[in-house]
Design a protein around this motif. Structure first.
Motif, PDB file in Angstrom:
ATOM      1  N   GLN A  89      -6.140  32.436  -6.595  1.00 50.11           N
ATOM      2  CA  GLN A  89      -6.745  31.512  -6.984  1.00 50.11           C
ATOM      3  C   GLN A  89      -7.135  30.264  -6.632  1.00 50.11           C
ATOM      4  O   GLN A  89      -6.072  30.286  -5.159  1.00 50.11           O
ATOM      5  CB  GLN A  89      -6.490  30.478  -8.355  1.00 50.11           C
ATOM      6  N   GLU A  90      -8.529  29.527  -6.307  1.00 47.42           N
ATOM      7  CA  GLU A  90      -8.099  28.851  -5.353  1.00 47.42           C
ATOM      8  C   GLU A  90      -7.656  27.406  -5.786  1.00 47.42           C
ATOM      9  O   GLU A  90      -8.531  27.131  -6.701  1.00 47.42           O
ATOM     10  CB  GLU A  90      -9.470  28.579  -4.416  1.00 47.42           C
ATOM     11  N   VAL A  91      -6.794  27.052  -4.667  1.00 48.37           N
ATOM     12  CA  VAL A  91      -6.176  25.133  -5.193  1.00 48.37           C
ATOM     13  C   VAL A  91      -6.796  24.183  -4.029  1.00 48.37           C
ATOM     14  O   VAL A  91      -6.670  24.757  -3.257  1.00 48.37           O
ATOM     15  CB  VAL A  91      -4.849  24.967  -5.442  1.00 48.37           C
ATOM     16  N   ILE A  92      -7.274  23.145  -4.551  1.00 45.83           N
ATOM     17  CA  ILE A  92      -7.160  22.146  -3.861  1.00 45.83           C
ATOM     18  C   ILE A  92      -6.030  20.503  -4.153  1.00 45.83           C
ATOM     19  O   ILE A  92      -5.919  20.510  -5.150  1.00 45.83           O
ATOM     20  CB  ILE A  92      -9.202  21.577  -3.961  1.00 45.83           C
ATOM     21  N   LEU A  93      -5.399  20.384  -3.784  1.00 45.95           N
ATOM     22  CA  LEU A  93      -4.645  19.246  -3.210  1.00 45.95           C
ATOM     23  C   LEU A  93      -4.886  17.623  -2.909  1.00 45.95           C
ATOM     24  O   LEU A  93      -5.570  17.651  -1.658  1.00 45.95           O
ATOM     25  CB  LEU A  93      -3.208  19.191  -2.964  1.00 45.95           C
ATOM     26  N   ARG A  94      -5.017  16.802  -3.460  1.00 44.57           N
ATOM     27  CA  ARG A  94      -5.495  15.421  -2.963  1.00 44.57           C
ATOM     28  C   ARG A  94      -4.997  15.063  -2.720  1.00 44.57           C
ATOM     29  O   ARG A  94      -4.000  14.265  -3.493  1.00 44.57           O
ATOM     30  CB  ARG A  94      -6.995  15.456  -3.772  1.00 44.57           C
ATOM     31  N   CYS A  95      -5.295  13.814  -1.336  1.00 44.85           N
ATOM     32  CA  CYS A  95      -4.268  12.843  -0.607  1.00 44.85           C
ATOM     33  C   CYS A  95      -5.340  11.503  -0.702  1.00 44.85           C
ATOM     34  O   CYS A  95      -6.517  12.266   0.041  1.00 44.85           O
ATOM     35  CB  CYS A  95      -3.280  12.677  -0.144  1.00 44.85           C
ATOM     36  N   PHE A  97       5.534   8.707   2.882  1.00 40.65           N
ATOM     37  CA  PHE A  97       5.316  10.060   1.803  1.00 40.65           C
ATOM     38  C   PHE A  97       4.267   9.880   1.089  1.00 40.65           C
ATOM     39  O   PHE A  97       4.767   8.741   0.439  1.00 40.65           O
ATOM     40  CB  PHE A  97       6.084  10.831   1.769  1.00 40.65           C
ATOM     41  N   GLY A  98       3.616  10.789  -0.066  1.00 44.06           N
ATOM     42  CA  GLY A  98       3.120  10.661  -0.888  1.00 44.06           C
ATOM     43  C   GLY A  98       4.318  11.504  -2.160  1.00 44.06           C
ATOM     44  O   GLY A  98       5.018  11.611  -1.440  1.00 44.06           O
ATOM     45  N   PRO A  99       3.836  11.266  -3.450  1.00 44.54           N
ATOM     46  CA  PRO A  99       4.960  11.152  -4.147  1.00 44.54           C
ATOM     47  C   PRO A  99       5.008  13.172  -4.400  1.00 44.54           C
ATOM     48  O   PRO A  99       6.191  13.121  -4.880  1.00 44.54           O
ATOM     49  CB  PRO A  99       4.410  10.332  -5.840  1.00 44.54           C
ATOM     50  N   GLY A 100       3.714  13.525  -4.035  1.00 47.08           N
ATOM     51  CA  GLY A 100       3.793  14.682  -3.980  1.00 47.08           C
ATOM     52  C   GLY A 100       3.322  15.673  -5.369  1.00 47.08           C
ATOM     53  O   GLY A 100       2.507  15.133  -6.427  1.00 47.08           O
ATOM     54  N   THR A 101       2.286  16.779  -5.065  1.00 46.95           N
ATOM     55  CA  THR A 101       1.779  17.824  -6.016  1.00 46.95           C
ATOM     56  C   THR A 101       2.642  19.234  -5.813  1.00 46.95           C
ATOM     57  O   THR A 101       2.815  19.620  -5.566  1.00 46.95           O
ATOM     58  CB  THR A 101       0.706  18.365  -5.548  1.00 46.95           C
ATOM     59  N   ARG A 102       3.228  19.325  -7.179  1.00 47.38           N
ATOM     60  CA  ARG A 102       4.106  20.538  -7.524  1.00 47.38           C
ATOM     61  C   ARG A 102       3.605  21.307  -8.133  1.00 47.38           C
ATOM     62  O   ARG A 102       2.540  21.114  -8.943  1.00 47.38           O
ATOM     63  CB  ARG A 102       5.432  20.036  -8.798  1.00 47.38           C
ATOM     64  N   LEU A 103       3.099  22.727  -7.024  1.00 54.12           N
ATOM     65  CA  LEU A 103       2.522  23.644  -7.337  1.00 54.12           C
ATOM     66  C   LEU A 103       3.069  24.688  -7.704  1.00 54.12           C
ATOM     67  O   LEU A 103       4.024  25.260  -6.604  1.00 54.12           O
ATOM     68  CB  LEU A 103       1.227  24.003  -5.863  1.00 54.12           C
ATOM     69  N   THR A 104       2.839  25.206  -8.728  1.00 59.14           N
ATOM     70  CA  THR A 104       3.479  26.762  -9.325  1.00 59.14           C
ATOM     71  C   THR A 104       2.288  27.522  -9.368  1.00 59.14           C
ATOM     72  O   THR A 104       1.071  27.574  -9.754  1.00 59.14           O
ATOM     73  CB  THR A 104       3.661  26.097 -10.837  1.00 59.14           C
ATOM     74  N   VAL A 105       2.696  28.613  -9.054  1.00 59.36           N
ATOM     75  CA  VAL A 105       1.590  30.149  -8.642  1.00 59.36           C
ATOM     76  C   VAL A 105       2.423  30.773  -9.727  1.00 59.36           C
ATOM     77  O   VAL A 105       3.477  31.475  -9.754  1.00 59.36           O
ATOM     78  CB  VAL A 105       1.720  30.353  -7.533  1.00 59.36           C
ATOM     79  N   LEU A 106       1.782  31.159 -10.666  1.00 57.91           N
ATOM     80  CA  LEU A 106       2.230  32.668 -11.365  1.00 57.91           C
ATOM     81  C   LEU A 106       1.582  33.943 -11.284  1.00 57.91           C
ATOM     82  O   LEU A 106       0.587  33.895 -10.385  1.00 57.91           O
ATOM     83  CB  LEU A 106       1.601  32.367 -13.338  1.00 57.91           C
ATOM     84  N   PRO A 144       0.718  -1.093   0.026  1.00 54.32           N
ATOM     85  CA  PRO A 144      -0.117   0.609   0.216  1.00 54.32           C
ATOM     86  C   PRO A 144       0.282   1.032   0.402  1.00 54.32           C
ATOM     87  O   PRO A 144       1.381   1.399   0.178  1.00 54.32           O
ATOM     88  CB  PRO A 144      -1.357   0.172   1.240  1.00 54.32           C
ATOM     89  N   GLU A 145       0.426   2.367  -0.872  1.00 54.65           N
ATOM     90  CA  GLU A 145       1.188   3.705  -1.123  1.00 54.65           C
ATOM     91  C   GLU A 145       0.083   4.871  -0.905  1.00 54.65           C
ATOM     92  O   GLU A 145      -1.137   4.668  -1.259  1.00 54.65           O
ATOM     93  CB  GLU A 145       1.902   3.581  -1.655  1.00 54.65           C
ATOM     94  N   VAL A 146       0.484   5.508   0.010  1.00 50.00           N
ATOM     95  CA  VAL A 146       0.154   6.936  -0.355  1.00 50.00           C
ATOM     96  C   VAL A 146       0.003   7.965  -1.822  1.00 50.00           C
ATOM     97  O   VAL A 146       0.678   7.701  -2.134  1.00 50.00           O
ATOM     98  CB  VAL A 146       0.956   8.373   0.864  1.00 50.00           C
ATOM     99  N   THR A 147      -1.042   8.222  -1.978  1.00 52.34           N
ATOM    100  CA  THR A 147      -1.125   8.561  -4.162  1.00 52.34           C
ATOM    101  C   THR A 147      -1.840  10.111  -3.863  1.00 52.34           C
ATOM    102  O   THR A 147      -2.666  10.722  -2.264  1.00 52.34           O
ATOM    103  CB  THR A 147      -2.195   8.383  -4.679  1.00 52.34           C
ATOM    104  N   GLN A 148      -1.081  11.045  -4.265  1.00 50.76           N
ATOM    105  CA  GLN A 148      -1.563  12.345  -4.433  1.00 50.76           C
ATOM    106  C   GLN A 148      -1.878  12.707  -6.284  1.00 50.76           C
ATOM    107  O   GLN A 148      -1.461  12.298  -7.316  1.00 50.76           O
ATOM    108  CB  GLN A 148      -0.426  13.289  -4.186  1.00 50.76           C
ATOM    109  N   THR A 149      -3.514  13.306  -6.538  1.00 49.91           N
ATOM    110  CA  THR A 149      -3.290  14.245  -7.247  1.00 49.91           C
ATOM    111  C   THR A 149      -3.311  15.950  -6.905  1.00 49.91           C
ATOM    112  O   THR A 149      -4.239  15.882  -6.254  1.00 49.91           O
ATOM    113  CB  THR A 149      -4.556  13.955  -7.779  1.00 49.91           C
ATOM    114  N   PRO A 150      -3.480  16.337  -8.045  1.00 49.48           N
ATOM    115  CA  PRO A 150      -2.558  15.821  -9.624  1.00 49.48           C
ATOM    116  C   PRO A 150      -1.205  15.903  -9.606  1.00 49.48           C
ATOM    117  O   PRO A 150      -0.474  16.837  -7.724  1.00 49.48           O
ATOM    118  CB  PRO A 150      -2.658  17.251 -10.219  1.00 49.48           C
ATOM    119  N   SER A 151      -0.243  15.782 -10.094  1.00 50.28           N
ATOM    120  CA  SER A 151       1.447  15.377  -9.738  1.00 50.28           C
ATOM    121  C   SER A 151       2.121  17.019 -10.155  1.00 50.28           C
ATOM    122  O   SER A 151       2.630  17.173  -8.930  1.00 50.28           O
ATOM    123  CB  SER A 151       1.783  14.492 -10.662  1.00 50.28           C
TER     124      SER A 151
END
Lengths: 115, 113
Positions: free
Chosen positions: B17-23, B104-113, B2-9
């Motif tokens: 803007q609002e963002v939602i990171l999921r795990c 730990f999960g693989p992570g979500t890279r968040l880029t704010v422009l 079993p592993e932790v998963t995250q979306t989006p990558s």
């Protein structure tokens, strides 16, 4: 609060040699010390951990030692292989809110194994 | 295993803007965490969550951040109004009860422009 210092920041060793990474912590109440390996683009992967009631732990080529008096702990990798190349992070768990067990990380060591 | 998963990558968003990171934590785990890692820096604790409530949060976790476990499997991190300095890799982690390791999960890279 807890502060974890890690050295060296980069380490380059010849394949087959040993690598040692050292960490110090500030909170004497910290009681759990994991080591994580992070490969490019991936999350930290637990490789070994040690609790404060143990001085040394070994798992094949990897060992961790803990000196509670001096508040430092070290990761030892023997017979290094190219696949050991990665960034390694130490961490400590300070005595905080019951059950929270947050991890406080060191700065990381980029280990490069030269063939 | 079993592993932790995250979306989006990878998530790219505009400032404000609002963002939602999921795990999705490991299924029998009870404690959930969010950490972030700004490029080239150490991994920093944001928040821990247990029994449907926040158990500890860092100074970084201000009113712009919130966490939720909307159902029995997902664990989300919401940033209400993103800032440039929120750009980072966000990691979810989970563990079982008692003294136990965090995975730990693989992570979500968040880029704010």
């Amino acid at each position: 609060g807890e502060n974890v210092e890690q050295h060296p920041s980069t380490l380059s060793v010849q394949e087959g040699d040993s690598a040692v990474i050292k960490c110090t912590y500030s909170d004497s109440a910290s009681n759990y010390f994991p080591w994580y390996k992070q490969e490019l683009g991936k999350g930290p992967q637990l490789i070994i951990d040690i609790r404060s009631n143990v001085g040394e732990k070994k798992d094949q080529r990897i060992a961790v030692t803990l000196n509670k008096t001096a508040k430092h702990f070290s990761l030892h990798i023997t017979e290094t292989q190219p696949e050991d190349s990665a960034v390694y992070f130490c961490a400590a768990t300070p005595l905080g809110i019951q059950g929270a067990q947050k991890l406080v990380f060191g700065q990381g060591t980029r280990l490069t194994i030269n063939p | 295993e079993p592993e932790v998963t995250q979306t989006p990558s990878h998530q790219v968003t505009q400032m404000g803007q609002e963002v939602i990171l999921r795990c999705v934590p490991i299924s029998n785990h009870l404690y959930f965490y969010w950490y972030r890692q700004i490029l080239g820096q150490k991994v920093e604790f944001l928040v821990s969550f247990y029994n449907n409530e926040i158990s500890e949060k860092s100074e970084i976790f201000d009113d712009q951040f919130s966490v939720e476990r909307p159902d029995g499997s997902n664990f989300t991190l919401k940033i209400r109004s993103t800032k440039l300095e929120d750009s980072a890799m966000y990691f979810c982690a989970s563990r079982t009860g008692g003294p136990s390791a965090q995975f730990f999960g693989p992570g979500t890279r968040l880029t704010v422009l």
